[in-house]
Design an enzyme around this catalytic site. Structure first.
Site, mmCIF file in Angstrom:
data_model
loop_
_atom_site.group_PDB
_atom_site.id
_atom_site.type_symbol
_atom_site.label_atom_id
_atom_site.label_comp_id
_atom_site.label_asym_id
_atom_site.label_seq_id
_atom_site.Cartn_x
_atom_site.Cartn_y
_atom_site.Cartn_z
ATOM 1 N N PHE A 131 0.826 -1.211 0.000
ATOM 2 C CA PHE A 131 0.000 0.000 0.000
ATOM 3 C C PHE A 131 0.855 1.253 0.000
ATOM 4 O O PHE A 131 0.596 2.206 -0.736
ATOM 5 C CB PHE A 131 -0.959 0.019 1.201
ATOM 6 C CG PHE A 131 -1.806 1.263 1.216
ATOM 7 C CD1 PHE A 131 -2.884 1.382 0.351
ATOM 8 C CD2 PHE A 131 -1.493 2.337 2.043
ATOM 9 C CE1 PHE A 131 -3.654 2.533 0.315
ATOM 10 C CE2 PHE A 131 -2.261 3.490 2.014
ATOM 11 C CZ PHE A 131 -3.346 3.586 1.152
ATOM 12 N N CYS A 290 -13.141 52.372 29.909
ATOM 13 C CA CYS A 290 -13.945 52.301 31.119
ATOM 14 C C CYS A 290 -14.020 53.670 31.760
ATOM 15 O O CYS A 290 -15.085 54.138 32.146
ATOM 16 C CB CYS A 290 -13.337 51.311 32.109
ATOM 17 S SG CYS A 290 -13.591 49.629 31.576
ATOM 18 N N LYS A 345 -0.068 54.757 12.063
ATOM 19 C CA LYS A 345 0.417 56.129 12.131
ATOM 20 C C LYS A 345 -0.654 56.963 12.827
ATOM 21 O O LYS A 345 -1.850 56.739 12.630
ATOM 22 C CB LYS A 345 0.631 56.646 10.704
ATOM 23 C CG LYS A 345 1.071 58.086 10.635
ATOM 24 C CD LYS A 345 1.466 58.443 9.220
ATOM 25 C CE LYS A 345 1.585 59.941 9.006
ATOM 26 N NZ LYS A 345 2.182 60.703 10.077
ATOM 27 N N ASP A 473 -20.089 39.911 9.385
ATOM 28 C CA ASP A 473 -20.901 40.796 8.550
ATOM 29 C C ASP A 473 -20.421 40.769 7.102
ATOM 30 O O ASP A 473 -20.194 41.811 6.488
ATOM 31 C CB ASP A 473 -20.877 42.219 9.122
ATOM 32 C CG ASP A 473 -22.064 43.050 8.640
ATOM 33 O OD1 ASP A 473 -23.010 42.469 8.071
ATOM 34 O OD2 ASP A 473 -22.035 44.283 8.819
#
Ligand SMILES: *[C@@H]1O[C@H](CO)[C@@H](O)[C@H](O)[C@H]1NC(C)=O
Ligand SMILES: *[C@@H]1O[C@H](CO)[C@@H](O)[C@H](O)[C@H]1NC(C)=O
Ligand SMILES: *[C@@H]1O[C@H](CO)[C@@H](O)[C@H](O)[C@H]1NC(C)=O
Ligand SMILES: *[C@@H]1O[C@H](CO)[C@@H](O)[C@H](O)[C@H]1NC(C)=O
Ligand SMILES: *[C@@H]1O[C@H](CO)[C@@H](O)[C@H](O)[C@H]1NC(C)=O
Length: 641
Positions: A131, A290, A345, A473
């Site tokens: 094989f 936050c 940048k 999306d």
């Protein structure tokens, strides 16, 4: 027996005798892996001597792989004539082939008893079994059954160093084929992603005659890698029909092995981004956001439960007044951001003002995106007051030809300005819906290339970023086209990392995205996985080939996916498919390939996410369709001149 059943019997026997004449050789199917099985109704032992001549010139396809990667080593292994081999491939006699190049191997095929074969002599190596020799060394050009049969050996008594005969699978044309103009049979080696139709188109052969040559039919055309498919040829194969190894992917493999040289800087940054800076950026952004949003938190919370967390501009501005964030402070933050994401940048707001004539309507593209000219080159500038930290974090990690690149940022008076690579030809939406496009109609090949580009971009974020991302999306307006109509995916604002989910799926409460493109499991249960993008991509491909929008119903109140499913379930899918394909193509496409594509689309749109293909399978199939389409294009030109 009634007349009726007699008639049926007659028809049946007519069909089967027709079939026998037509089916020149039976295809081996999966039997090649079952060495004890010598079922003589398959071609496991070789192709039957049923041709006009008992010897003939035949061709094999072999894929170069060291140590068999030169003219001499390949002709040695496959008992071919080196000078004929170099001629057939139009290469010098001392040429070596890049790994995985398809090499045409001319052989003298002849009858040895019952079967056509070409004897090659092979010295058994350590670890070889029938094989391994047939499948791994000879790549499927022989079978374990044939080797055992030829050498009267069974598995296990092949000794390293002994010389055996490996019968190679070749065949000579039958009377029928001769009459049909077939002069040669090519033993083509199937690889993953091949279809009978793509192989046939590549060699300029009718799919039907290839199916017949192998005892296959339109309904039962499944083929397996490492088996041979006979391709009936009129002329000897040439190297314009063979395939070179695919170019290395535009961005190198997983982040674990960064190249040491400075050449691939952006990649290095991506690596840094992935392992350390990414976390840093997130931490910095989270802390800052936050602090920034503490005051507006309760307000935005209300919107959070129904949609993506959005900070509306009003609350953002009011926050600005109360905390008195100075421009200097924000610039400091930006600098720190850019420090980490070295390729980013930081622009002064004045630069962007002058680039866009102070955001004049003349420079407006759509939504909140403007075209700008910065130092003579064009850029797309997106103004937003949403939390872009996640998007920047993601964009910082990715660098791929098929993903729109973020080149810089600016923050001014509560608004972020993201400066992106500019795609001259705008969004795919403007080109694909046939009723709208007036200037240019995208050709079949261009459409396939666009689909392949999007697939490669998605495959990259699914498999080569750490953590993997889901775009969430995918739709025509988020696919941008450059000067050469090559596609780039844009708008990662909804992209979600699949990190830390443990399982393959993440759950989300916030259903966002675009109707018509959303996978059922997401709409119904909020499951997020890469298969979400595969679904949307299926819809996108459907729109690309039909030129219609998914939302638009086609005839009898069917949606596009329903129409496609109905066609593929039909007895004669090819004919019906033509009604679905964009009429502005005017039938100028290879119908066989269109059917392969239709089947691919159908698999992407399956309801069960697990039965949709992964993006890398999609890439493989699409690149096959794409290169076969190019071959088709070349042949078309040749015929028309
Ligand atoms: C297959 O083998 C069987 C039994 O060995 C034999 O009777 C039959 O004729 C063979 N068929 C062909 C097509 O060689
Ligand atoms: C094969 O047979 C055909 C038809 O009988 C004949 O024209 C052709 O010369 C033969 N070719 C070889 C190589 O014997
Ligand atoms: C086929 O046999 C002929 C005659 O023996 C020989 O000249 C030729 O080189 C052989 N071709 C190949 C590809 O081995
Ligand atoms: C191949 O080798 C076998 C012996 O193993 C022999 O019987 C047969 O004639 C050979 N065939 C050719 C075409 O040389
Ligand atoms: C056959 O060979 C190929 C190439 O070496 C290998 O990838 C594949 O796993 C092999 N098939 C089996 C069943 O071992």
């Amino acid at each position: 027996m009634t007349h009726h059943s007699l008639f049926l019997l007659l028809i049946l026997s007519l069909i089967s005798s027709f079939y026998l004449i037509q089916a020149q050789q039976p295809y081996a199917r999966k039997i090649t892996t079952d060495c004890g099985n010598t079922d003589n109704t398959t071609s496991a032992l070789g192709y039957t001597c049923n041709g006009v001549n008992s010897t003939c010139q035949a061709y094999l396809i072999f894929r170069s792989k060291p140590p068999y990667n030169t003219v001499s080593s390949i002709s040695g292994l496959l008992a071919s004539n080196p000078s004929q081999l170099s001629q057939s491939n139009s290469v010098p006699a001392d040429a070596s082939f890049p790994t995985n190049t398809e090499v045409i191997v001319p052989v003298n095929c002849s009858c040895s008893g019952e079967y056509y074969q070409e004897n090659s002599s092979y010295v058994v190596q350590n670890g070889d079994g029938p094989f391994v020799i047939a499948n791994n060394t000879f790549q499927g050009l022989s079978t374990c059954q044939a080797i055992q049969n030829q050498n009267s050996v069974s598995t296990g008594n092949l000794f390293a160093g002994s010389r055996i005969i490996v019968p190679l699978r070749c065949a000579c044309p039958t009377k029928n084929q001769f009459d049909g103009g077939v002069n040669y049979l090519l033993s083509y080696l199937i690889v993953t992603g091949d279809f009978v139709s793509t192989i046939s188109t590549r060699f300029g052969v009718d799919t039907g005659s290839t199916l017949n040559a192998n005892g296959l039919s339109m309904e039962d055309a499944t083929i397996y890698p490492y088996t041979t498919l006979l391709v009936p040829l009129q002329n000897p194969p040439t190297n314009s029909q063979t395939r070179n190894p695919p170019p290395p992917p535009p961005s190198p493999s997983p982040p674990s092995s960064p190249p040491p040289s400075g050449k691939h800087k952006s990649w290095l940054y991506a690596v840094i981004g992935a392992v350390s800076a990414g976390t840093l950026v997130s931490i910095v952004s989270i802390v800052i956001f936050c602090v920034f949003f503490r005051k507006t938190k309760s307000k935005s919370d209300q919107s959070k439960s129904i949609a993506e967390p959005i900070v509306d501009s009003e609350s953002f501005e009011s926050y600005e007044k109360t905390t008195g964030l100075s421009v200097e402070e924000s610039e400091e933050f930006l600098e720190s951001l850019a420090d980490i994401a070295k390729s980013l940048k930081v622009y002064a707001f004045e630069e962007l003002q002058s680039a866009t004539d102070d955001f004049s309507p003349k420079f407006w593209i759509k939504g909140s995106v403007y075209r700008g000219s910065i130092n003579g080159s064009l850029a797309a500038i997106k103004k937003t007051n949403k939390d872009v930290a996640k998007e920047i974090n993601l964009l910082n990690k990715i660098s791929h030809f098929n993903l729109i690149k973020l080149s810089g940022v600016c923050f001014k008076e509560g608004y972020w300005y993201l400066v992106f690579e500019y795609a001259v030809n705008g969004s795919l939406t403007d080109w694909i819906y046939y009723s709208r496009s007036t200037t240019k109609i995208l050709s079949w090949s261009e459409r396939i290339q666009i689909a392949l580009d999007v697939a490669m971009g998605l495959n990259y974020i699914h498999s080569f970023t750490n953590p993997p991302y889901v775009h969430k999306d995918i739709k025509t307006s988020n696919v941008l086209l450059d000067n050469d109509f090559r596609a780039k995916i844009a708008n990662f604002s909804l992209a979600k990392s699949a990190e830390g989910q443990g399982s393959e799926f993440a759950l989300t409460r916030h259903i966002v995205g675009t109707k018509g493109y959303m996978a059922p499991e997401y709409l119904e249960n909020g499951y997020v996985s890469p298969k979400l993008d595969v679904y949307s991509f299926g819809i996108l491909m459907l729109e690309i080939v039909t030129g219609e929008e998914t939302a638009v119903a086609t005839g009898a109140g069917k949606t596009l996916p329903e129409a496609l499913a109905a066609i593929l379930g039909d007895e004669n899918p090819k004919e019906k498919l033509q009604d679905l394909i964009d009429p502005s193509l005017r039938g100028d496409y290879p119908l066989d390939l269109a059917l392969v594509l239709a089947r691919l689309i159908e698999s992407c749109l399956r309801r069960d996410p697990a039965s949709r293909p992964a993006m890398d399978d999609v890439v493989q199939i699409l690149s096959n369709i794409s290169s076969t389409s190019s071959d088709w294009e070349v042949q078309k030109k040749r015929v028309s001149t």
